[in-house]
Every structure is written in C-alpha cells, then in structure tokens.
Scaffold this active site. Sequence first.
Site, PDB file in Angstrom:
ATOM      1  N   ALA A  64       0.870  -1.182   0.000  1.00 42.54           N
ATOM      2  CA  ALA A  64       0.000   0.000   0.000  1.00 42.54           C
ATOM      3  C   ALA A  64       0.907   1.232   0.000  1.00 42.54           C
ATOM      4  O   ALA A  64       2.067   1.161   0.405  1.00 42.54           O
ATOM      5  CB  ALA A  64      -0.885  -0.021   1.240  1.00 42.54           C
ATOM      6  N   GLY A 107       0.956  -4.960   1.152  1.00 43.14           N
ATOM      7  CA  GLY A 107      -0.266  -5.060   0.359  1.00 43.14           C
ATOM      8  C   GLY A 107      -0.033  -5.697  -1.008  1.00 43.14           C
ATOM      9  O   GLY A 107      -0.963  -6.242  -1.611  1.00 43.14           O
ATOM     10  N   GLU A 110      -0.273  -9.266  -0.353  1.00 42.84           N
ATOM     11  CA  GLU A 110      -1.692  -9.534  -0.051  1.00 42.84           C
ATOM     12  C   GLU A 110      -2.533  -9.526  -1.328  1.00 42.84           C
ATOM     13  O   GLU A 110      -3.436 -10.345  -1.489  1.00 42.84           O
ATOM     14  CB  GLU A 110      -2.199  -8.493   0.960  1.00 42.84           C
ATOM     15  N   GLU A 130       5.196  -4.850   7.178  1.00 39.00           N
ATOM     16  CA  GLU A 130       4.479  -3.758   7.846  1.00 39.00           C
ATOM     17  C   GLU A 130       4.991  -3.488   9.255  1.00 39.00           C
ATOM     18  O   GLU A 130       4.938  -2.360   9.742  1.00 39.00           O
ATOM     19  CB  GLU A 130       2.977  -4.071   7.911  1.00 39.00           C
TER      20      GLU A 130
HETATM   21  C1  HXC Z   1       5.059   4.534  -1.224  1.00 42.27           C
HETATM   22  C2  HXC Z   1       6.948   3.609  -2.146  1.00 42.27           C
HETATM   23  C3  HXC Z   1       6.612   2.339  -1.606  1.00 42.27           C
HETATM   24  C4  HXC Z   1       5.413   2.230  -0.847  1.00 42.27           C
HETATM   25  C5  HXC Z   1       8.468   2.163  -2.698  1.00 42.27           C
HETATM   26  N1  HXC Z   1       8.083   3.449  -2.794  1.00 42.27           N
HETATM   27  N2  HXC Z   1       7.596   1.465  -1.959  1.00 42.27           N
HETATM   28  N3  HXC Z   1       6.168   4.681  -1.944  1.00 42.27           N
HETATM   29  N4  HXC Z   1       4.676   3.364  -0.697  1.00 42.27           N
HETATM   30  N5  HXC Z   1       4.987   1.077  -0.350  1.00 42.27           N
HETATM   31  C6  HXC Z   1       8.764   4.528  -3.500  1.00 42.27           C
HETATM   32  C7  HXC Z   1      10.005   4.991  -2.755  1.00 42.27           C
HETATM   33  O1  HXC Z   1       9.661   5.894  -1.731  1.00 42.27           O
HETATM   34  C8  HXC Z   1      10.780   5.646  -3.875  1.00 42.27           C
HETATM   35  O2  HXC Z   1      10.241   6.924  -4.118  1.00 42.27           O
HETATM   36  C9  HXC Z   1      10.455   4.754  -5.084  1.00 42.27           C
HETATM   37  O3  HXC Z   1       9.244   4.067  -4.759  1.00 42.27           O
HETATM   38  C10 HXC Z   1      11.523   3.709  -5.347  1.00 42.27           C
HETATM   39  O4  HXC Z   1      11.753   3.010  -4.145  1.00 42.27           O
HETATM   40  P1  HXC Z   1      13.233   2.647  -3.623  1.00 42.27           P
HETATM   41  O5  HXC Z   1      13.099   2.289  -2.196  1.00 42.27           O
HETATM   42  O6  HXC Z   1      14.198   3.703  -4.003  1.00 42.27           O
HETATM   43  O7  HXC Z   1      13.517   1.342  -4.527  1.00 42.27           O
HETATM   44  P2  HXC Z   1      14.433   0.074  -4.217  1.00 42.27           P
HETATM   45  O8  HXC Z   1      15.743   0.496  -3.609  1.00 42.27           O
HETATM   46  O9  HXC Z   1      14.432  -0.728  -5.468  1.00 42.27           O
HETATM   47  O10 HXC Z   1      13.647  -0.732  -3.069  1.00 42.27           O
HETATM   48  C11 HXC Z   1      12.422  -1.291  -3.369  1.00 42.27           C
HETATM   49  C12 HXC Z   1      11.703  -1.733  -2.053  1.00 42.27           C
HETATM   50  C13 HXC Z   1      11.560  -0.499  -1.118  1.00 42.27           C
HETATM   51  C14 HXC Z   1      12.506  -2.845  -1.375  1.00 42.27           C
HETATM   52  C15 HXC Z   1      10.356  -2.284  -2.521  1.00 42.27           C
HETATM   53  O11 HXC Z   1      11.043   0.614  -1.877  1.00 42.27           O
HETATM   54  C16 HXC Z   1      10.661  -0.757   0.066  1.00 42.27           C
HETATM   55  O12 HXC Z   1      11.090  -1.353   1.044  1.00 42.27           O
HETATM   56  N6  HXC Z   1       9.426  -0.256  -0.028  1.00 42.27           N
HETATM   57  C17 HXC Z   1       8.488  -0.327   1.056  1.00 42.27           C
HETATM   58  C18 HXC Z   1       7.949  -1.722   1.215  1.00 42.27           C
HETATM   59  C19 HXC Z   1       6.932  -1.786   2.353  1.00 42.27           C
HETATM   60  O13 HXC Z   1       7.234  -1.394   3.489  1.00 42.27           O
HETATM   61  N7  HXC Z   1       5.731  -2.244   2.057  1.00 42.27           N
HETATM   62  C20 HXC Z   1       4.621  -2.285   2.992  1.00 42.27           C
HETATM   63  C21 HXC Z   1       3.802  -1.034   2.901  1.00 42.27           C
HETATM   64  S1  HXC Z   1       2.520  -1.008   4.115  1.00 42.27           S
HETATM   65  P3  HXC Z   1      11.166   8.183  -4.495  1.00 42.27           P
HETATM   66  O14 HXC Z   1      10.201   9.297  -4.492  1.00 42.27           O
HETATM   67  O15 HXC Z   1      12.249   8.261  -3.471  1.00 42.27           O
HETATM   68  O16 HXC Z   1      11.687   7.829  -5.885  1.00 42.27           O
HETATM   69  C22 HXC Z   1       1.351  -2.000   3.486  1.00 42.27           C
HETATM   70  C23 HXC Z   1       0.150  -2.144   4.350  1.00 42.27           C
HETATM   71  C24 HXC Z   1      -0.816  -3.074   3.746  1.00 42.27           C
HETATM   72  O17 HXC Z   1       1.435  -2.538   2.421  1.00 42.27           O
HETATM   73  C25 HXC Z   1      -2.098  -2.933   4.453  1.00 42.27           C
HETATM   74  C26 HXC Z   1      -3.277  -3.252   3.645  1.00 42.27           C
HETATM   75  C27 HXC Z   1      -3.225  -2.944   2.214  1.00 42.27           C
END
Ligand code: HXC
Length: 256
Positions: A64, A107, A110, A130
């Site tokens: 998400a 997400g 999921e 998360e």
């Molecule tokens: C918003 C995100 C994002 C996310 C990545 N980005 N994941 N933005 N929400 N979930 C954005 C980054 O901020 C960044 O923006 C760009 O995408 C590229 O990401 P990088 O981190 O630079 O890429 P990389 O080094 O390749 O790493 C990829 C990654 C990492 C491992 C996927 O981005 C990451 O750990 N993302 C978060 C994963 C996460 O925590 N997911 C759970 C979310 S909570 P800029 O602007 O800097 O270019 C969730 C709750 C679910 O899902 C509940 C119900 C739906």
Amino acid sequence: MERPIIIEQQDRVVIITLNRPAARNALNSEIMHALAAELVPLDRDPGVGCFVLRGSDKAFAAGADIKEMADKSFSDMFGDDFFAAWDRFASFRTPKIAAVSGYALGGGCELAMMCDIIFAADTAMFGQPEIKLGVMPGMGGSQRLTKLVGKSKAMDMILTGRMMDATEAERCGLVARVVPADKLMDETLAAARTIAGYGKAATMAAREAVDRALEGGLREGLLFERRLFHSLFATADQKEGMTAFIEKRDPKFQGK
Ligand code: HXC
C-alpha cells in the site's frame, strides 16, 4: 496522464498491468479504485475466462502507498473503511493468476494472495514488512498467508518483516510455480489460456469450492485484522515508522 492500470485483452484472457513502476507499483487509492471498478464488466463478461495480474520486472507491488497513509488518523482509516476497494478485487469470480516478478511486499503480497494462483519469476521476493512501519498486515496477510504457509512461517514473516525468495515461497506453498523471469509471462499466459478455454461456470465454481476449503473463519479474521490495522494509526510508532521511511532514515520506535 499515465493510466494507473493498463488492461489488454487477448482472446479470453485479460492482462492487467499495475502501472506505477517508478513507485514500485505502490498501491494507492487510484490504482485500487481502478482495479475495483474497471474489472467489473470484464468479470461479468462470458467472453473473459481468466485474469492475469502483473506488475513491472522490478516490482509486482511494494505494498500500500505509505505516503498516502502516513498522516492518517484512526478515524480516517476506520471512517473511510480504508482498503474497502481491495475487497471488491478479491471478490471477482473470474479465475485470477498473479504473475509476480520482483517485490511483492505488504499489500503487494496480499494482492497476489487474493488471486487464485501465484506464478513467480525467479526474481520474486515476498514479504509482509508492515511491522517495520509500526503497523501490521491490513488486507489479508495475517489470514491468507497463515492459511497458505502455516502458522510458524507466517509468524516468522510477519513478526520479523523479512523477505522470502521465490524458491522458499514455492517450497512453503505460497506460489504454484517458479519460472525464469524471461519466461514468466509465456508460462502464465499458457496456463491462463488453458483455464479460459474451459467453461466459465465450471472454473468459477471450482475456484469457489477450493476457497471454501480455506475460508472457515476468514471473514471474521479479515475484519478483525482490518480493525486492528486501522487502530494502529492511533499510535505514535505508526507515524514514526512511515515518516522514517519517507525521510529515508531508520525509525525510532517508542512503544506508544
Ligand atoms: C510509497 C513507495 C513504496 C510504498 C516504494 N516506494 N515502496 N512509496 N509506498 N509502499 C517509493 C520509494 O519511496 C521511492 O520513491 C520509489 O518508490 C523507489 O523506491 P526505492 O526504495 O528507491 O527502490 P528500491 O531500492 O528498489 O527498493 C524497493 C523496495 C523499497 C525494497 C520495494 O522501496 C521498500 O522497502 N518499499 C516499502 C515496502 C513496504 O514497506 N511495504 C509495505 C507497505 S505497508 P522516491 O520518491 O524516493 O523515488 C502496506 C500495508 C498493507 O502494504 C495494508 C493493507 C493494504
């Protein structure tokens, strides 16, 4: 303006591509509302026998959209029933295959698990990270992952927030097949065409029956999980965890 999702039809197979590659396909409301709305007529169309959902090579979906959620309060999450659109995607009756390449996190994992079958490229990485954001899975992770891989592995994934690769995901039953990345769409489309070639009533009935084997208590579990997820937006740790991600620094959790 870029479309949030791209929909293409090849005979009886509909391919849906999540289209925010620069944000690793982070699932914002725009994407989820598009998925929920645009697939409605296709789901009902007898000429459509299978959906294939894919992301980009790097990311199926990284979860998400953290930037969209970071500032929300408990009443925003609960009041808007944030994530309700995801239920509509899960409830489509046409068989759905997720073709996962790269990251399927939070997400994103999921969403893949809402599909009937997951095919993974050998580059795929799955996870429910998360906990690192000061929250927990909110759209089925605690329920569907546990039913697919068992309690111990689900606890490992959800409590540590670590990722698993495609080989481990196949070994523990999360994915049906692992294929080389450059063959992922060929193999997925071949299976989709096979499914779409059968009678739609039979494939819809078969998938509903298989789901019944897993769904005992799922409705209650999903609602329980979602309300807990919403309630974590009343904590300081959620604000800290999500802000730290956006600011590209380590979070400092305070347990409140
Ligand atoms: C918003 C995100 C994002 C996310 C990545 N980005 N994941 N933005 N929400 N979930 C954005 C980054 O901020 C960044 O923006 C760009 O995408 C590229 O990401 P990088 O981190 O630079 O890429 P990389 O080094 O390749 O790493 C990829 C990654 C990492 C491992 C996927 O981005 C990451 O750990 N993302 C978060 C994963 C996460 O925590 N997911 C759970 C979310 S909570 P800029 O602007 O800097 O270019 C969730 C709750 C679910 O899902 C509940 C119900 C739906």
